[in-house]
Design an enzyme around this catalytic site. Structure first.
Site, PDB file in Angstrom:
ATOM      1  N   ASP A 513       0.828  -1.206   0.000  1.00 58.30           N
ATOM      2  CA  ASP A 513       0.000   0.000   0.000  1.00 58.30           C
ATOM      3  C   ASP A 513       0.862   1.256   0.000  1.00 58.30           C
ATOM      4  O   ASP A 513       1.980   1.262   0.521  1.00 58.30           O
ATOM      5  CB  ASP A 513      -0.877   0.036   1.264  1.00 58.30           C
ATOM      6  CG  ASP A 513      -1.896  -1.097   1.255  1.00 58.30           C
ATOM      7  OD1 ASP A 513      -2.052  -1.732   0.193  1.00 58.30           O
ATOM      8  OD2 ASP A 513      -2.520  -1.322   2.303  1.00 58.30           O
ATOM      9  N   ASP A 515       0.986   3.683   1.818  1.00 60.92           N
ATOM     10  CA  ASP A 515       0.954   4.404   3.089  1.00 60.92           C
ATOM     11  C   ASP A 515       2.170   4.007   3.928  1.00 60.92           C
ATOM     12  O   ASP A 515       3.025   3.253   3.481  1.00 60.92           O
ATOM     13  CB  ASP A 515      -0.365   4.111   3.827  1.00 60.92           C
ATOM     14  CG  ASP A 515      -0.540   2.610   4.063  1.00 60.92           C
ATOM     15  OD1 ASP A 515       0.426   1.853   3.805  1.00 60.92           O
ATOM     16  OD2 ASP A 515      -1.634   2.208   4.481  1.00 60.92           O
ATOM     17  N   ASP A 517       2.494   2.125   6.593  1.00 59.54           N
ATOM     18  CA  ASP A 517       2.628   0.692   6.857  1.00 59.54           C
ATOM     19  C   ASP A 517       3.200  -0.048   5.661  1.00 59.54           C
ATOM     20  O   ASP A 517       4.058  -0.916   5.794  1.00 59.54           O
ATOM     21  CB  ASP A 517       1.264   0.078   7.181  1.00 59.54           C
ATOM     22  CG  ASP A 517       0.902   0.319   8.635  1.00 59.54           C
ATOM     23  OD1 ASP A 517       1.783   0.814   9.375  1.00 59.54           O
ATOM     24  OD2 ASP A 517      -0.247   0.027   9.011  1.00 59.54           O
TER      25      ASP A 517
END
Ligand SMILES: Nc1ncnc2c1ncn2[C@@H]1O[C@H](COP(=O)(O)OP(=O)(O)OP(=O)(O)O)[C@@H](O)[C@H]1O
Ligand SMILES: [Mg+2]
Ligand SMILES: [Mg+2]
Length: 653
Positions: A513, A515, A517
């Site tokens: 992803d 993001d 994380d």
């Protein structure tokens, strides 16, 4: 019949007669075939010139006659090496009337004082070749000798004396030899001495013999190597190993190190050693004989490993660990970092550059000396001993399991590999052009499965569990399912067992992803590949996918943007459609429909990929980098990767 043979012979045969057989005189053979004497004419060979002269001074120090050596690199790339030893003899040589010993040494092959062992006990020099070879390959060489309170000098060019040895003054407070030489560009072309390389050599010599102080000076500034330094290491090899492994996690707090005189075996010489084990890098051994590095090992290394292997197995037996018997020498090397330096009389090396020790006796002496000490050490430091034993048993089991897997694989008639169940493989049989997407979580795997091109794109969903494992020691990794799946899907092993040729895909693409994380997982995976499968990165197989963060829609117009800045810019600029711009933020890859994922991230025609590469300018520093990447704080890792734009190189593929 005989006539036929004669007439069939080469008409030029006549010109191949006794007259074609040349005898090269003096030092001519060295200039004709430098490779035979110094292993070539490249940078390594050039630096070997310094090693020869420095070794002579080291021999003088090890024999107890010199305590200080100075090495200086001058602005014109001349090198000066000075010691306070006995000084090369300058008196007339009995066998060569009219020539001094100095001239004989420097202008004749196989002239030296180290053949009989009378003047030197355990010297690195033994062929009587080194100094004369350096002389032959230097366009200028000046040797000064301070002996009996007088200073003498003789100069040479390309191995030929420019005059006899001369007394040039008094030397009331000095003794020893100073050699200044300038390598011949006719031989070495554009190669120049590198301060960093020389410094490393000089420093290692000081570690190898703690009875000497070596001073270093350089008029050349390479921006990183100190211009002046003094090396004296009373702690010897234990300190050398500690420095080499500084910042690396090790199984023993203090390395297993020691020094044993061979007197107890009725032989001259001794052995020094230091060894420790680490989970965070592959093992290595650096060995030396009479301070000469032996990169190809030899009998002293064999003796050393033999002692360690027998010692660890015996210890395993004592603590009733039956599996210790499975440990082999190969296992010792995984994570075992060792330095071994022996001093023996009349060593036999392979070749003039002395890359390998051949003296049979050395194996027995070194093994005998190290063995007792190792047994005592294991018994006295049970905490370190236990940790090392457990680590080695794991490596042995891993090796055995791998061998068994290979054997079963070979037995099955269909050459099909055992592949993890969750791998969504592609149909192509040839590796060329194939891609493996490592995706985060099962849900992302769903859209990716529909978005992929099934002929050449494969998917491996990894669960978040991998996070905990990547911070762990490599011994724990072997036992983890996710890591095993990854290795099996790729068709490769970890660490020293990794072979890039086994790789089942052309590109390995980390797709997480967009993001924090996701970036975290990506950096953990990169760290894993860096420490366990480094050639995969070096050979350009590792990539990062770049999924977008937003989708902007305005009527029929639709675009994807990678980050907030770009989103703001597009919102201000407009998409060219009418009405309100609809902004959708993708929380994860799983939220994107298959078409979006395909267009933005997976389709080679429209996607962007980043190739992961390592800037290896600072070669030896990679150990540090691993530590930084493997450190406890994941944020730091990601920052490091982001800051080092050099680490990832952008590429549209
Ligand atoms: N710095 C020095 N101090 C005292 N004697 C030296 C020094 N350098 C050279 N010699 C003498 O010169 C001899 C010849 O040196 P050279 O390097 O040519 O051969 P070697 O050291 O005997 O053997 P190798 O070819 O293996 O180096 C030595 O054996 C030693 O007797
Ligand atoms: Mg020598
Ligand atoms: Mg010589």
């Amino acid at each position: 019949m005989a006539d036929d043979l004669l007439s069939a012979a080469d008409p030029n045969a006549d010109s191949y007669s006794a007259a074609s057989i040349e005898v090269l005189e003096g030092l001519e053979p060295v200039r004709k075939r430098p490779g035979m004497y110094i292993g070539g004419t490249d940078e390594r060979a050039l630096h070997h010139l310094v090693a020869e002269i420095l070794d002579n001074s080291m021999d003088e120090a090890v024999a107890g006659h010199a305590s200080r050596i100075e090495v200086e690199l001058l602005a014109d790339f001349s090198v000066v090496i000075r010691d306070n030893g006995r000084g090369i003899p300058i008196d007339p040589h009995p066998k060569f009337p009219g020539k001094s010993a100095l001239e004989v040494i420097l202008c004749t092959l196989h002239a030296g004082g180290k053949f009989s062992g009378d003047a030197y006990q355990t010297s690195g020099g033994l062929h009587g070749v080194g100094a004369s070879v350096v002389n032959a390959l230097s366009d200028s060489m000046v040797v000064q000798v301070a002996r009996n309170k007088e200073l003498f000098q003789q100069s040479f060019s390309r191995g030929i004396p420019l005059g006899p040895v001369e007394r040039i003054g008094a030397a009331p407070n000095r003794r020893g030899t100073t050699v200044t030489f300038h390598a011949d560009e006719e031989i070495f072309g554009h190669h120049r001495f590198k301060p960093a390389r020389l410094l490393k050599m000089v420093k290692s010599k000081a570690y190898l013999f703690s009875g000497v102080e070596i001073r270093w000076k350089s008029e050349i500034d390479d921006g990183e190597t100190p211009r002046e330094a003094t090396f004296h290491f009373p702690g010897g090899l234990a300190d050398y190993l500690a420095e080499t492994l500084s910042g690396t996690t090790t199984y023993a707090d203090r390395p297993f190190a020691g020094s044993v005189d061979f007197r107890r075996f009725n032989a001259p010489g001794k052995v020094d050693w230091a060894i420790n084990w680490t989970p965070s890098r592959d093992g290595f051994i650096q060995s030396y004989c009479n301070t000469v590095p032996t990169p190809e090992g030899g009998t002293h290394e064999a003796g050393f490993w033999s002692a360690i292997l027998k010692g660890i197995r015996a210890y395993g037996e004592r603590v009733s660990n039956k599996k210790a018997a499975q440990i082999t020498r190969e296992d010792l090397l995984t994570g075992g970092c060792a330095l071994v330096s022996c001093f023996i009389r009349e060593p036999e090396f392979v070749g003039q550059t002395k890359d390998r020790l051949a003296t049979t006796e050395a194996a027995r002496l070194v093994e005998g000396a190290v063995r007792d000490h190792f047994d005592n050490w294991l018994a006295s430091d049970t905490k370190s001993a236990g940790a090392i034993l457990d680590f080695l048993v794991l490596r042995a089991e891993e090796r055995l399991r791998r061998r068994q897997e290979k054997e079963t694989a070979r037995k099955t008639a269909t050459k099909k590999l055992r592949l993890p169940g969750k791998l969504v493989d592609c149909s192509a049989t040839n590796r060329d052009g194939t891609e493996l997407f490592i995706v985060e979580g099962d849900s992302a795997g769903g859209s990716a499965k529909m978005a992929r091109d099934r002929t050449n794109q494969a998917l491996l969903p990894l669960r978040g569990k991998i996070l905990n494992v990547l911070g762990a020691a490599s011994s724990k990794m072997g036992a983890n399912q996710e890591i095993n799946d990854l290795c099996q899907a790729l068709g490769v092993g970890m660490g020293s067992r990794f072979n890039v040729d086994d790789l089942r895909y052309d590109k390995v693409i980390i797709m997480t992803d967009a993001d924090v994380d996701g970036a975290h997982i990506a950096s953990l995976l990169m760290t894993f590949f860096f420490t366990q499968m480094r050639p995969l990165i070096d050979k350009g197989h590792l990539y990062l996918a770049c999924p977008p963060l937003y989708r902007l829609t305005q009527g029929a117009h639709r675009i994807y943007v990678a980050d907030d800045a770009e989103k703001e810019r597009m919102l201000a600029k407009g998409l060219g459609g009418k009405g309100k711009i609809d902004v959708q933020r993708f929380k994860g890859l799983g939220e994107m429909d298959a078409k979006d994922l395909k267009d933005t991230t997976m389709n080679p025609k429209t996607r962007k990929l980043i190739r992961v590469s390592i800037d290896d300018e600072d070669g030896g520093e990679t150990g540090d980098l691993v530590e930084r990447l493997m450190g406890k704080k994941p944020e730091l890792r990601f920052e490091y990767i982001q800051e080092n734009a050099r680490f990832v190189e952008e590429l549209d593929v």
